[in-house]
Design an enzyme around this catalytic site. Structure first.
Site, PDB file in Angstrom:
ATOM      1  N   CYS A   2       1.041  -1.215   0.145  1.00  0.00           N
ATOM      2  CA  CYS A   2      -0.094   0.088   0.187  1.00  0.00           C
ATOM      3  C   CYS A   2       0.823   1.225  -0.056  1.00  0.00           C
ATOM      4  CB  CYS A   2      -0.767  -0.035   1.250  1.00  0.00           C
ATOM      5  SG  CYS A   2      -2.178   1.327   1.492  1.00  0.00           S
ATOM      6  N   GLU A 103      -3.289   1.052  -6.387  1.00  0.00           N
ATOM      7  CA  GLU A 103      -2.361  -0.274  -6.541  1.00  0.00           C
ATOM      8  C   GLU A 103      -2.044  -0.329  -8.223  1.00  0.00           C
ATOM      9  OE1 GLU A 103       0.390  -1.948  -5.894  1.00  0.00           O
ATOM     10  OE2 GLU A 103      -0.635  -2.150  -4.072  1.00  0.00           O
TER      11      GLU A 103
END
Length: 222
Positions: A2, A103
């Site tokens: 993340c 992402e």
């Protein structure tokens, strides 16, 4: 992993805070990157509280802060063995509230960013925190915990942030509970169905602080 996330002051994040008994509101921010200051939730005096922290864990024992090592994520698999993470994992846990996270996936030699949201709620990312320094130089910092991806999420990446279900948040925050007793919360899981939006690569630059520009209807995972 993340490495970027977004926070929106909307009904989803307000509901998360209200569920925890927090009357404050989150600040809307987009494309938040490591080393920036973020809002986290931790337990203070037996109740959840909002606190600002740097998103890049600085262990309390280091001589001076630095970014030589990547400390914005902490792998679930090494929390108990890592010198930097094991003490915070025991009793200094927090959550990072988020509306979505970014992402990247390599497609035809091009890194495509995906904006990932929960369908009906805000995320509560499991995290750890530490305190460094004294006096005017003192600050708090944190790292978001990652784990192996679920089979569904592997279509995007082989790692994912630990996303806590609502009914597990209070347990994670409780400093009276040893981190070693929380291993069940660190397993790959999704708290609900995800909506995954292919987005414009404008967001690849962390200096761009606008909302992600979605290029298509979402793909649903979970």
């Amino acid at each position: 992993m993340c490495g970027r996330f977004n926070v929106i002051d909307d009904p989803r994040t307000r509901d998360l805070l209200e569920t925890l008994g927090i009357k404050a509101r989150l600040h809307t921010r987009y494309n938040i990157a490591p080393t920036e200051e973020i809002q986290v939730i931790l337990s203070e005096d037996g109740a959840p509280r909002l606190r600002n922290m740097l998103w890049w864990l600085t262990p309390g024992w280091v001589k001076e802060p630095g970014t030589r090592y990547s400390m914005f994520n902490a792998r679930a698999e090494t929390l108990s063995s890592s010198r930097a993470f094991r003490a915070p994992f025991r009793h200094q846990r927090c959550i990072v509230p988020a509306s979505s996270f970014i992402e990247w996936k390599s497609e035809d030699g091009h890194k495509v960013p995906y904006d990932i949201q929960l369908q009906d709620a805000a995320f509560a990312f499991a995290a750890i925190w530490d305190h460094w320094g004294e006096g005017a130089e003192a600050f708090h910092s944190c790292a978001i915990i990652t784990t192996e991806a679920t089979p569904a999420f592997r279509a995007i990446h082989n790692r994912q942030p630990v996303m806590l279900p609502r009914d597990c948040i209070q347990r994670w925050l409780d400093p009276e509970i040893e981190g070693s007793d929380l291993s069940d919360l660190l397993q790959p899981m999704l708290p609900g169905e995800l909506e995954v939006f292919a987005s414009d690569d404008h967001i690849n630059n962390s200096r761009h602080k606008e909302a992600p520009r979605h290029l298509a209807e979402p793909v649903r995972l979970g």
